[in-house]
Design an enzyme around this catalytic site. Structure first.
Site, PDB file in Angstrom:
ATOM      1  N   CYS A 143      48.602  13.202  17.001  1.00 29.44           N
ATOM      2  CA  CYS A 143      48.772  14.413  16.192  1.00 29.44           C
ATOM      3  C   CYS A 143      49.673  14.116  14.999  1.00 29.44           C
ATOM      4  O   CYS A 143      49.370  14.490  13.858  1.00 29.44           O
ATOM      5  CB  CYS A 143      49.369  15.545  17.019  1.00 29.44           C
ATOM      6  SG  CYS A 143      48.461  15.967  18.509  1.00 29.44           S
ATOM      7  N   ASP A 547      84.370  60.079  30.332  1.00 32.98           N
ATOM      8  CA  ASP A 547      83.911  61.331  29.746  1.00 32.98           C
ATOM      9  C   ASP A 547      82.596  61.700  30.428  1.00 32.98           C
ATOM     10  O   ASP A 547      81.943  60.858  31.042  1.00 32.98           O
ATOM     11  CB  ASP A 547      83.719  61.154  28.243  1.00 32.98           C
ATOM     12  CG  ASP A 547      83.353  62.449  27.558  1.00 32.98           C
ATOM     13  OD1 ASP A 547      83.862  63.496  27.981  1.00 32.98           O
ATOM     14  OD2 ASP A 547      82.546  62.407  26.614  1.00 32.98           O
TER      15      ASP A 547
END
Length: 856
Positions: A143, A547
């Site tokens: 490749c 809270d």
């Protein structure tokens, strides 16, 4: 703006194309006879489609080709010895077909724009340029060879170097003769999809640092092995060796040690010199003195031909010290905040739509502006913060929030830069770009945290500085004692051993290595430490003040109960309410519109919709007038005077919305806040860690008490103002508590500032403006308990490291001062001590569930 990543996302290709269908640039075929027929090209396998084929004899067999290019490539490969690649199990990939090329060409063309040229192309002068390409399907040496040969034939290309190991291709060419788009297209012509690759500056610096340290380590290791080869006969048979050969081995050892001292040990000497110039006793000072003293004494003995040489000890010490520093470097780089990794999530290009939508143009992300409309296809990354205006999809936000599961996003929802579109195309209106995006805010928060040095690290640095000064005094005293009263011939060797055996490195690394590893592990889980002291203080937390709205609950209305009073059932009444509220923006409207129409059948037709401010809505549904809103307003339509009752449930603080027509009340809906999915897990893990929980909220006491009972929280207070929350925390602190406050970062600013350590829910405020010591970037609040547990585990590791460094030095220094530890033993001991500290801190990179971590 965060840096652009290595490559964009290529358009999806049909499964029949080997470019993406196979694992590499080859497509498997059942057999040679099956693929090499009169109707198929021998090289690429495409049908000849009746065209006059070209033919050639390869390997003694007749082969047919679809074009001259395939024929030439096949003949060239056979001539180069790669004919085996046409075996029964491999075939070269096909070039891009016309449709795939049409989709790719706009993306390729974007890389010829000035913005992306500056990003990816390196100018070499004289009109020459260089670019690094990243082929997606390069697999073997063939490749690489094919890409080099093909690109090398292009006009203006000077050199092509393809590296199979790194899967990178470096191309140099004349910019006036070729563009980046032409290079990408040429690579695609031979079956490879490639994109420009950019290595970030931090990556380049990291790689240079690793490579430089590895080279120095290699030289030191080779020198150590070769010098030991000469030293071993001196230790075992010195009396039987001819004096001439003995002197020759010493000179050979000197020649091998010289590059170790001058090259491998140069960072040690450089660090010591910088410390002395700043009048600061750094950890490199005693090490440099020890190495220099041992080497110079050995050189003097070699030149005179009389005395002991310590070349083996010098090379061994430098080699093991560099090995320890290399591992420490890898831990430090692995522990980096992740800012670079997050910043690379942005793509290089995007598809911008015109005002009328339809076909868009591919542009660099740098050209995006607020208000632009873009299309984000499935498999692409969102380039900037925006709002979905069309489409629905699943978005993977794990890189920003730590949440692994994709979340659904529909029209009207916000999508964030750096998130992955996993399902369907979306059209997005851009709101924030560049430094204003949430991604950039996270990077800024992490950078701010990295700029601070924790108190523990500062203390460790000061202790290490005093330690180095005391050590130098002890070494000088030891040398003087040996020189005057014990054995002058061993005075230098013992002094070097004292300098070398001590380990200020382990002392200085004990704290920062552990803190960096723990901070990196937490950031991967969505907990960003924005203050240097956060991790240290989290380890000591005794109380957590929570809270309610936005922390334990979602902070939004949801339909929790429906009670009917007329002929219509609950589903029918909910469909009518949903139709009336469609398009509303207030929280009550969103509670109804979130009821998906798919669950309740087709949408209800609404006519003559009218909003009565402060009362509700009135409209015509199926020919009859209905109202939705307050009880008196709804009952006024029928003239009824008595309210039929309350909605079921009796949820304190819930809001009741009524529905009625001309005949009377049809239904009552109860809307209330809903709990976060991970709230029970958080409270359970905090209890397991022995932390007291306090629920303190501004809601009514009855509502807060209901939620406290729901969550099984014993301590709760309601109707508390922000200032009252601050006073509540102050009262706990006067009792000796170390308080962690958790809130949304806006309303809870006073209490977040009062608490010793605070965590803000990231959705509550912009991250860059959050005043908390840490930010949770998602709604998975159970990670708060994980942060506490990780902090305690980090504290244990720091104590282990400091204890080890102290015990080692207390034991090793007296042994060296009394002559029981030689210089080479000291080098090994010092290096192993540093390795132990680094390896122990490395364990913190892996976080565990909070309930499994235990206490300190």
């Amino acid at each position: 703006m965060p840096s652009i990543p290595t490559a964009p996302f290529a358009p999806s290709l049909p499964a029949t194309q080997a470019v993406t269908a196979g694992p590499g640039p080859f497509t498997a075929t059942p057999s040679d006879s099956a693929s090499d027929t009169a109707s198929d090209c021998f090289h690429c396998g495409q049908p000849l489609n009746g065209a006059a084929p070209l033919s050639a004899a390869l390997g003694g067999q007749h082969r047919t080709f679809c074009c001259a290019g395939c024929q030439t490539l096949a003949q060239t490969l056979h001539a180069a010895g790669f004919g085996h690649l046409y075996s029964d199990v491999t075939r070269f990939a096909r070039p891009l077909d016309a449709e795939a090329r049409r989709q790719s060409e706009p993306i390729w063309a974007a890389y010829d724009t000035p913005e992306l040229q500056a990003q990816f192309v390196r100018e070499l002068g004289d009109g020459r340029c260089e670019i690094t390409l990243a082929p997606e399907n390069i697999r073997c040496a063939a490749c690489a060879w094919l890409i080099e040969q093909h690109l090398g034939q292009l006009d203006g290309v000077e050199s092509v170097v393809a590296n199979v190991a790194t899967r990178r291709v470096i191309v140099r060419w004349q910019a006036a003769k070729q563009g980046v788009a032409a290079l990408l297209g040429s690579v695609a012509d031979i079956g490879y999809v490639a994109w420009p690759f950019e290595v970030s500056r931090t990556d380049q610096q990291d790689r240079r640092e690793r490579r430089g340290l590895l080279m120095r380590l290699a030289v030191a290791m080779l020198g150590m092995m070769q010098v030991m080869m000469y030293a071993w006969p001196l230790y075992t048979h010195e009396a039987t060796i001819d004096p001439g050969q003995l002197q020759l081995m010493r000179w050979a050892s000197l020649a091998l040690t010289l590059p170790v001292v001058l090259y491998s040990a140069s960072p040690i000497f450089g660090g010591a010199w910088r410390s002395l110039r700043r009048r600061h006793m750094g950890m490199d000072v005693p090490v440099a003195i020890g190495v220099a003293a041992g080497f110079l004494a050995s050189v003097a003995a070699t030149v005179r031909g009389v005395g002991e040489v310590y070349f083996d000890s010098v090379t061994m010490f430098v080699a093991f010290l560099l090995l320890a520093r290399y591992l420490e470097l890898r831990v430090r780089q692995a522990s980096r905040s992740g800012a670079e990794m997050l910043a690379r999530q942005l793509p290089a290009t995007c598809e911008r739509l015109g005002e009328a939508g339809g076909q868009g143009e591919r542009i660099p992300v740098a050209r995006l502006r607020a208000g632009d409309r873009i299309r984000v296809k499935a498999g692409e990354i969102v380039p900037a913060d925006g709002v979905v205006v069309a489409g629905a999809s699943e978005i993977d936000e794990s890189m920003l929030t730590g949440e692994a599961r994709p979340v659904r996003r529909v029209a009207g929802d916000t999508v964030l830069a750096g998130c992955f579109n996993a399902a369907s195309p979306l059209e997005v209106r851009i709101d924030r770009i560049g430094a204003q995006t949430r991604l950039a805010e996270i990077v800024a928060v992490l950078d701010r945290a990295l700029a601070d040095k924790p108190r523990l690290a500062q203390v460790a640095d000061r202790v290490a500085g005093w330690f180095v000064g005391i050590l130098l005094a002890m070494a000088a005293a030891t040398g003087l004692v040996w020189m005057l009263w014990i054995d002058p011939s061993r005075a230098l060797l013992v002094t070097v051993a004292v300098l070398v055996v001590s380990c200020p490195c382990a002392l200085s690394l004990a704290t920062p290595a552990a803190l960096a590893a723990a901070g990196a592990a937490l950031s991967r889980r969505g907990v960003l430490l924005t203050r240097a002291h956060a991790l240290e203080t989290l380890a000591s937390v005794t109380d957590v003040m929570l809270d309610k709205t936005g922390t334990l609950t979602e902070g939004r209305f949801a339909l929790v109960a429906t009670q009917t009073f007329g002929v219509l059932d609950a589903v029918a009444c909910e469909r009518i309410a949903q139709a009336l509220e469609r398009g509303g923006e207030h929280p009550i409207a969103r509670a109804f519109t979130e009821l998906h129409a798919a669950e309740h059948g087709p949408a209800v037709a609404v006519d003559d919709l009218r909003n009565v401010p402060g009362q509700g809505l009135q409209a015509t549904v199926d020919g009859r007038t209905v109202r939705l809103g307050r009880p008196a307003f709804v009952m006024g339509l029928s003239g009824a005077s008595d309210q039929p009752g309350h909605a079921c449930g009796g949820h304190p603080g819930a809001t009741e919305i009524w529905l009625g027509d001309g005949d009377g009340i049809l239904a009552a809906f109860q809307l209330a806040d809903i709990a976060r999915a991970q709230a029970p897990a958080l409270l359970r893990q905090l209890a397991a860690l022995g932390v007291r929980c306090h629920l303190v909220s501004g809601d009514s006491p009855a509502a807060v008490r209901w939620w406290a009972d729901h969550f099984q929280i014993d301590i709760a207070s309601g109707a508390v103002t922000p200032e009252g929350k601050r006073d509540y925390v102050a009262a706990l602190q006067r009792e000796g508590a170390v308080v962690l406050a958790v809130g949304d970062g806006i309303n809870d600013a006073p209490v977040l500032a009062q608490a010793q350590v605070s965590i803000a829910i990231g959705s509550g405020a912009p991250l860059a403006q959050a005043g908390a010591d840490a930010v949770l970037t998602h709604g998975g609040i159970a990670e708060i308990a994980t942060a506490i547990a990780t902090a305690r585990r980090t504290r244990r590791v720091i104590r282990q490291n400091l204890g080890w460094a102290l015990a080692y030095n207390v034991t090793a220094i007296p042994l060296a001062a009394t002559g029981f530890v030689t210089a080479w033993m000291a080098g090994i001991g010092m290096s192993l001590s540093s390795l132990f500290v680094v390896a122990n801190a490395w364990r913190l990179l892996r976080t565990r569930d909070a309930t499994r971590m235990g206490d300190s």
